[in-house]
Scaffold this motif. Structure first.
Motif, PDB file in Angstrom:
ATOM      1  N   ALA A 286       0.837  -1.203   0.000  1.00  0.00           N
ATOM      2  CA  ALA A 286       0.000   0.000   0.000  1.00  0.00           C
ATOM      3  C   ALA A 286       0.867   1.246   0.000  1.00  0.00           C
ATOM      4  O   ALA A 286       0.609   2.218  -0.719  1.00  0.00           O
ATOM      5  N   ARG A 287       1.918   1.225   0.808  1.00  0.00           N
ATOM      6  CA  ARG A 287       2.839   2.355   0.876  1.00  0.00           C
ATOM      7  C   ARG A 287       3.679   2.451  -0.402  1.00  0.00           C
ATOM      8  O   ARG A 287       3.982   3.538  -0.887  1.00  0.00           O
ATOM      9  N   ALA A 288       4.066   1.290  -0.941  1.00  0.00           N
ATOM     10  CA  ALA A 288       4.897   1.281  -2.148  1.00  0.00           C
ATOM     11  C   ALA A 288       4.159   1.869  -3.340  1.00  0.00           C
ATOM     12  O   ALA A 288       4.791   2.345  -4.293  1.00  0.00           O
ATOM     13  N   ALA A 289       2.823   1.868  -3.298  1.00  0.00           N
ATOM     14  CA  ALA A 289       2.056   2.481  -4.375  1.00  0.00           C
ATOM     15  C   ALA A 289       2.361   3.973  -4.463  1.00  0.00           C
ATOM     16  O   ALA A 289       2.246   4.577  -5.529  1.00  0.00           O
ATOM     17  N   CYS A 290       2.771   4.574  -3.345  1.00  0.00           N
ATOM     18  CA  CYS A 290       3.185   5.984  -3.363  1.00  0.00           C
ATOM     19  C   CYS A 290       4.451   6.148  -4.208  1.00  0.00           C
ATOM     20  O   CYS A 290       4.607   7.147  -4.921  1.00  0.00           O
ATOM     21  N   GLU A 291       5.345   5.174  -4.105  1.00  0.00           N
ATOM     22  CA  GLU A 291       6.576   5.242  -4.895  1.00  0.00           C
ATOM     23  C   GLU A 291       6.269   5.113  -6.373  1.00  0.00           C
ATOM     24  O   GLU A 291       6.893   5.780  -7.209  1.00  0.00           O
ATOM     25  N   VAL A 292       5.308   4.257  -6.708  1.00  0.00           N
ATOM     26  CA  VAL A 292       4.910   4.113  -8.104  1.00  0.00           C
ATOM     27  C   VAL A 292       4.396   5.446  -8.639  1.00  0.00           C
ATOM     28  O   VAL A 292       4.763   5.882  -9.738  1.00  0.00           O
ATOM     29  N   TRP A 293       3.552   6.103  -7.853  1.00  0.00           N
ATOM     30  CA  TRP A 293       3.018   7.402  -8.265  1.00  0.00           C
ATOM     31  C   TRP A 293       4.149   8.412  -8.452  1.00  0.00           C
ATOM     32  O   TRP A 293       4.192   9.149  -9.445  1.00  0.00           O
ATOM     33  N   ALA A 294       5.055   8.470  -7.469  1.00  0.00           N
ATOM     34  CA  ALA A 294       6.131   9.458  -7.518  1.00  0.00           C
ATOM     35  C   ALA A 294       7.070   9.213  -8.691  1.00  0.00           C
ATOM     36  O   ALA A 294       7.475  10.148  -9.397  1.00  0.00           O
ATOM     37  N   LEU A 295       7.447   7.949  -8.927  1.00  0.00           N
ATOM     38  CA  LEU A 295       8.326   7.637 -10.057  1.00  0.00           C
ATOM     39  C   LEU A 295       7.672   8.020 -11.383  1.00  0.00           C
ATOM     40  O   LEU A 295       8.326   8.559 -12.277  1.00  0.00           O
ATOM     41  N   ASN A 296       6.391   7.756 -11.493  1.00  0.00           N
ATOM     42  CA  ASN A 296       5.675   8.128 -12.701  1.00  0.00           C
ATOM     43  C   ASN A 296       5.621   9.646 -12.860  1.00  0.00           C
ATOM     44  O   ASN A 296       5.786  10.181 -13.962  1.00  0.00           O
ATOM     45  N   HIS A 297       5.433  10.342 -11.761  1.00  0.00           N
ATOM     46  CA  HIS A 297       5.359  11.798 -11.775  1.00  0.00           C
ATOM     47  C   HIS A 297       6.677  12.416 -12.241  1.00  0.00           C
ATOM     48  O   HIS A 297       6.685  13.448 -12.918  1.00  0.00           O
ATOM     49  N   PHE A 298       7.786  11.784 -11.883  1.00  0.00           N
ATOM     50  CA  PHE A 298       9.108  12.296 -12.264  1.00  0.00           C
ATOM     51  C   PHE A 298       9.614  11.685 -13.570  1.00  0.00           C
ATOM     52  O   PHE A 298      10.751  11.946 -13.972  1.00  0.00           O
ATOM     53  N   GLY A 299       8.801  10.856 -14.219  1.00  0.00           N
ATOM     54  CA  GLY A 299       9.203  10.273 -15.485  1.00  0.00           C
ATOM     55  C   GLY A 299      10.214   9.150 -15.367  1.00  0.00           C
ATOM     56  O   GLY A 299      10.944   8.859 -16.313  1.00  0.00           O
ATOM     57  N   LEU A 300      10.273   8.494 -14.201  1.00  0.00           N
ATOM     58  CA  LEU A 300      11.259   7.438 -13.967  1.00  0.00           C
ATOM     59  C   LEU A 300      10.646   6.041 -13.943  1.00  0.00           C
ATOM     60  O   LEU A 300      11.363   5.048 -13.886  1.00  0.00           O
ATOM     61  N   LEU A 301       9.322   5.950 -13.970  1.00  0.00           N
ATOM     62  CA  LEU A 301       8.653   4.652 -13.914  1.00  0.00           C
ATOM     63  C   LEU A 301       8.582   4.020 -15.304  1.00  0.00           C
ATOM     64  O   LEU A 301       8.290   4.692 -16.297  1.00  0.00           O
ATOM     65  N   ILE A 302       8.880   2.714 -15.373  1.00  0.00           N
ATOM     66  CA  ILE A 302       8.664   1.956 -16.601  1.00  0.00           C
ATOM     67  C   ILE A 302       7.340   1.215 -16.497  1.00  0.00           C
ATOM     68  O   ILE A 302       6.454   1.381 -17.313  1.00  0.00           O
ATOM     69  N   GLU A 303       7.192   0.403 -15.462  1.00  0.00           N
ATOM     70  CA  GLU A 303       5.893  -0.179 -15.142  1.00  0.00           C
ATOM     71  C   GLU A 303       5.955  -0.880 -13.796  1.00  0.00           C
ATOM     72  O   GLU A 303       7.038  -1.104 -13.241  1.00  0.00           O
ATOM     73  N   ALA A 304       4.779  -1.216 -13.258  1.00  0.00           N
ATOM     74  CA  ALA A 304       4.691  -1.915 -11.980  1.00  0.00           C
ATOM     75  C   ALA A 304       3.763  -3.105 -12.143  1.00  0.00           C
ATOM     76  O   ALA A 304       2.910  -3.137 -13.030  1.00  0.00           O
ATOM     77  N   GLY A 305       3.943  -4.110 -11.283  1.00  0.00           N
ATOM     78  CA  GLY A 305       3.099  -5.293 -11.356  1.00  0.00           C
ATOM     79  C   GLY A 305       3.456  -6.297 -10.280  1.00  0.00           C
ATOM     80  O   GLY A 305       3.888  -5.914  -9.188  1.00  0.00           O
ATOM     81  N   ARG A 306       3.275  -7.585 -10.609  1.00  0.00           N
ATOM     82  CA  ARG A 306       3.569  -8.650  -9.651  1.00  0.00           C
ATOM     83  C   ARG A 306       4.402  -9.724 -10.341  1.00  0.00           C
ATOM     84  O   ARG A 306       4.331  -9.906 -11.554  1.00  0.00           O
ATOM     85  N   ILE A 307       5.213 -10.433  -9.549  1.00  0.00           N
ATOM     86  CA  ILE A 307       5.931 -11.586 -10.075  1.00  0.00           C
ATOM     87  C   ILE A 307       5.858 -12.719  -9.054  1.00  0.00           C
ATOM     88  O   ILE A 307       5.672 -12.483  -7.856  1.00  0.00           O
ATOM     89  N   THR A 308       5.983 -13.935  -9.571  1.00  0.00           N
ATOM     90  CA  THR A 308       6.084 -15.093  -8.688  1.00  0.00           C
ATOM     91  C   THR A 308       7.565 -15.315  -8.421  1.00  0.00           C
ATOM     92  O   THR A 308       8.327 -15.683  -9.316  1.00  0.00           O
ATOM     93  N   ALA A 309       7.980 -15.055  -7.190  1.00  0.00           N
ATOM     94  CA  ALA A 309       9.390 -15.116  -6.827  1.00  0.00           C
ATOM     95  C   ALA A 309       9.716 -16.446  -6.173  1.00  0.00           C
ATOM     96  O   ALA A 309       9.053 -17.463  -6.424  1.00  0.00           O
TER      97      ALA A 309
END
Length: 280
Positions: A125-148
């Protein structure tokens, strides 16, 4: 002026974390309760949109469903880059180029320009803030889930890798540490006054990328009360702990100036003082 410029270039070129001295992926311990309280207290000013009663939940993007897309197949060939950080499950680089989109909208990013950050379940939930911020600064490529590992499904943020390294990892930082420790061993004295005015550097700027490279480092000003006789040679670990704490203390003023435009009159006074202080 030159130190402010250097630090801004170095710090902007890394990934920020709550404290400057742990910038990049250098943070490996959470803040202490005392530091944690101070860190949030400093946000309680009229010009920051922050709520002290909802510390973590107030950030933009909190709790948004940004980790739904399955990116497992795109991140299979990943290599550990850093395990440091209390808020993630590791930082990874890729062995293959990274592609997003399809058809006419497809875009491929060279593998050396991409990093992937795995997220703890309890912090998504908190990490979603980082996704927003990275996108806002043009640094996000994409976000999602992986089976680790162990079929554990975790969130992941894929972002542009920034050039540079944490301040504590630059060559000149280690040069300062090594130089002073060598003086303790060979000269029998401790230079304890390596504040910003007493650290001289030669820099080179890349005209195409505007990146700064530090080429030479020297510590000056051997006047009292900066130099002391040592009683015995400390262990390298003991000295490193002392050096880090001393550096943070002496350079605290630099942090305070980072967010302010320099006063030209004060800069002139500082320059004159610096010239008077230099003593080889």
């Amino acid at each position: 002026m030159i130190f402010r410029d250097i630090l801004l270039q170095l710090v902007i070129g890394t990934c920020f974390l709550p404290r400057l001295w742990n910038s990049g992926f250098h943070q490996n311990e959470p803040l202490s309760p005392k530091d944690d309280e101070k860190w949030f207290k400093q946000l309680e000013v009229f010009w920051i949109d922050y709520s002290p009663t909802r510390r973590w939940e107030w950030c933009k993007g909190y709790g948004q469903p940004v980790f739904g897309k399955d990116l497992t197949s795109k991140l299979i060939e990943r290599v550990s880059f850093s395990e440091k950080g209390s808020n993630n499950k590791g930082i990874f680089t890729l062995q293959t180029d990274y592609t997003v989109g399809s058809g006419e909208n497809v875009r491929t990013y060279p593998k050396q320009t991409v990093i992937a950050k795995l997220i703890n379940h309890r912090l998504e939930a908190r990490a979603a803030c980082e996704v927003w911020a990275l996108n806002h600064f043009g640094l996000l490529i994409e976000a999602g889930r992986i089976t680790a590992e162990a079929q554990d499904t975790v969130g992941v943020i894929v972002m542009h890798k920034q050039p540079g390294k944490p301040l504590h990892d630059v060559e000149e930082w280690n040069t300062a540490l090594d130089l002073i420790y060598r003086w303790i061993q060979e000269k029998g004295v401790v230079h304890a006054d390596f504040d910003p005015d007493n650290v001289l550097v030669d820099i080179a700027r890349n005209k195409e990328t505007n990146a700064i490279r530090l080429e030479h480092f020297a510590i000056v000003d051997f006047g009292s009360p900066g130099v002391w006789l040592r009683r015995k040679v400390p262990s390298e670990q003991t000295f490193t702990t002392w050096f880090n704490a001393r550096w943070d203390f002496l350079w605290e003023e630099v942090i305070e100036k980072l967010g302010h435009a320099p006063d030209p009159k004060q800069e002139q006074k500082t320059q004159r003082r610096r010239l008077r202080k230099i003593d080889y």
